[in-house]
Design an enzyme around this catalytic site. Structure first.
Site, PDB file in Angstrom:
ATOM      1  N   LYS A  16       0.634  -1.302   0.000  1.00  0.00           N
ATOM      2  CA  LYS A  16       0.065   0.128  -0.110  1.00  0.00           C
ATOM      3  C   LYS A  16       0.912   1.264  -0.039  1.00  0.00           C
ATOM      4  O   LYS A  16       0.640   2.066  -0.943  1.00  0.00           O
ATOM      5  CB  LYS A  16      -0.757   0.063   1.357  1.00  0.00           C
ATOM      6  CG  LYS A  16      -1.948  -1.015   1.153  1.00  0.00           C
ATOM      7  CD  LYS A  16      -2.791  -1.035   2.446  1.00  0.00           C
ATOM      8  CE  LYS A  16      -3.784  -2.319   2.242  1.00  0.00           C
ATOM      9  NZ  LYS A  16      -4.479  -2.695   3.661  1.00  0.00           N
ATOM     10  N   GLN A  60      -3.580  -1.259  10.098  1.00  0.00           N
ATOM     11  CA  GLN A  60      -3.636  -2.627   9.426  1.00  0.00           C
ATOM     12  C   GLN A  60      -4.189  -3.676  10.550  1.00  0.00           C
ATOM     13  O   GLN A  60      -3.661  -3.526  11.604  1.00  0.00           O
ATOM     14  CB  GLN A  60      -2.432  -2.896   8.942  1.00  0.00           C
ATOM     15  CG  GLN A  60      -2.375  -4.402   8.148  1.00  0.00           C
ATOM     16  CD  GLN A  60      -3.401  -4.371   6.711  1.00  0.00           C
ATOM     17  OE1 GLN A  60      -3.131  -3.343   5.963  1.00  0.00           O
ATOM     18  NE2 GLN A  60      -3.995  -5.398   6.524  1.00  0.00           N
ATOM     19  N   ASP A  83      -9.721   3.662   5.053  1.00  0.00           N
ATOM     20  CA  ASP A  83     -10.302   2.133   4.984  1.00  0.00           C
ATOM     21  C   ASP A  83     -11.917   1.928   5.191  1.00  0.00           C
ATOM     22  O   ASP A  83     -12.138   0.915   4.777  1.00  0.00           O
ATOM     23  CB  ASP A  83      -9.878   1.313   6.266  1.00  0.00           C
ATOM     24  CG  ASP A  83      -8.768   0.359   5.846  1.00  0.00           C
ATOM     25  OD1 ASP A  83      -8.613   0.043   4.846  1.00  0.00           O
ATOM     26  OD2 ASP A  83      -7.969  -0.377   6.791  1.00  0.00           O
TER      27      ASP A  83
END
Ligand code: NAD
Length: 249
Positions: A16, A60, A83
């Protein structure tokens, strides 16, 4: 941001941040030790919330066991929640109001749209009802006027329901769970699953769909690796640009 050393998370966060830098965004990988406390992580999130140079924050998952992921997600500024997991963004998504949509579900929709087939009126079957994949995929399909069925571990006669699907989304986490006989001829099949298998002593990734046999039946099908995974990263980049533009509007 990553806490600890989960090997899959290491790869995801690295990819990412790398993609962000390739696109000219300033992607920074913040790596914290496995022993980080919940209070320390919440303080770090707060620091990033206040930093005007930061447009997007991604923590994450999974997190080490001493940290409650819900508290961390709730602490992220919804305007920087790239997200799309913050309850405000989840609520907005289900209301059909513009929000930062979760990346994997948004990528699933893009892949379906890329077939050129209209979603409206189609029977879409989503296998899996997690908060991060199954439920938001179903919500996005419903917004696009599909008739949506959500299947899960307690669904009876799942194979018969799957066979009715014009659009079949598999988000289960079980390698090759969806077999060719569960697919309607010419269906659009989107495989979200990422399963790690050991084949002949070597690690290999497999989706939730038995790709080779299923591709003989399906009209369109996504591979693993190479399908939903890269689209998830693309949608993350899109969300980051959207968040940056909105914060400056
Ligand atoms: P999860 O474990 O939270 O949810 C799995 C869902 O599958 C549950 O709702 C459960 O009811 C259902 N399920 C389990 N066993 C079943 C069965 N026998 N029959 C029917 N339904 C069953 O998983 P998740 O976070 O939603 O992820 C699903 C898969 O997608 C995993 O393989 C994960 O690694 C992958 N994933 C991929 C991406 C990506 O970027 N490509 C992103 C997120 C998740």
């Amino acid at each position: 941001m990553r806490v600890g050393s989960d090997p899959a998370s290491e790869v995801y966060v690295r990819n990412k941040a790398k993609k962000a830098r390739e696109l000219g965004l300033e992607g920074t990988e913040l790596i914290h030790p496995e022993t980080m406390s919940e209070a320390e992580l919440l303080a770090e999130v707060e620091r990033l919330n206040r930093d005007d140079d930061v447009d997007g924050i991604l923590v994450q998952l999974p997190l080490p066991k001493q940290i409650d992921p819900m508290k961390v997600i709730d602490a992220i500024d919804p305007a920087k929640d790239v997200d799309g997991f913050h309850p405000i963004n989840v609520g907005m998504l289900h209301l059909g109001r513009p929000s930062l949509a979760p990346c994997t579900p948004a990528g699933v929709i893009r892949l379906i749209e890329s077939t050129g087939q209209p979603i409206e009126g189609k029977h879409a079957v989503v296998i899996g009802r997690s908060d991060i994949v199954g439920k938001p995929v179903a919500a996005l399909l419903l917004q696009r006027h599909a008739t949506v069925t959500i299947c899960h571990s307690r669904t009876r006669d799942l194979a018969a329901i799957a066979r009715e699907a014009d659009v079949l989304v598999a988000a289960i986490g079980k390698a090759r769970f969806v077999t060719a006989d569960m697919i309607k001829p010419s269906a659009i099949v989107i495989d979200v699953g990422i399963n790690r298998l050991i084949v002949d002593g070597a690690g290999k990734l497999a989706g939730d769909v038995d790709f080779n046999a299923a591709s003989e039946v399906a009209g369109w099908i996504t591979p693993v690796p190479g399908g939903v995974g890269p689209m998830t990263i693309a949608m993350l980049m899109k969300n980051t640009v959207t968040a940056a533009e909105r914060r400056r509007a």
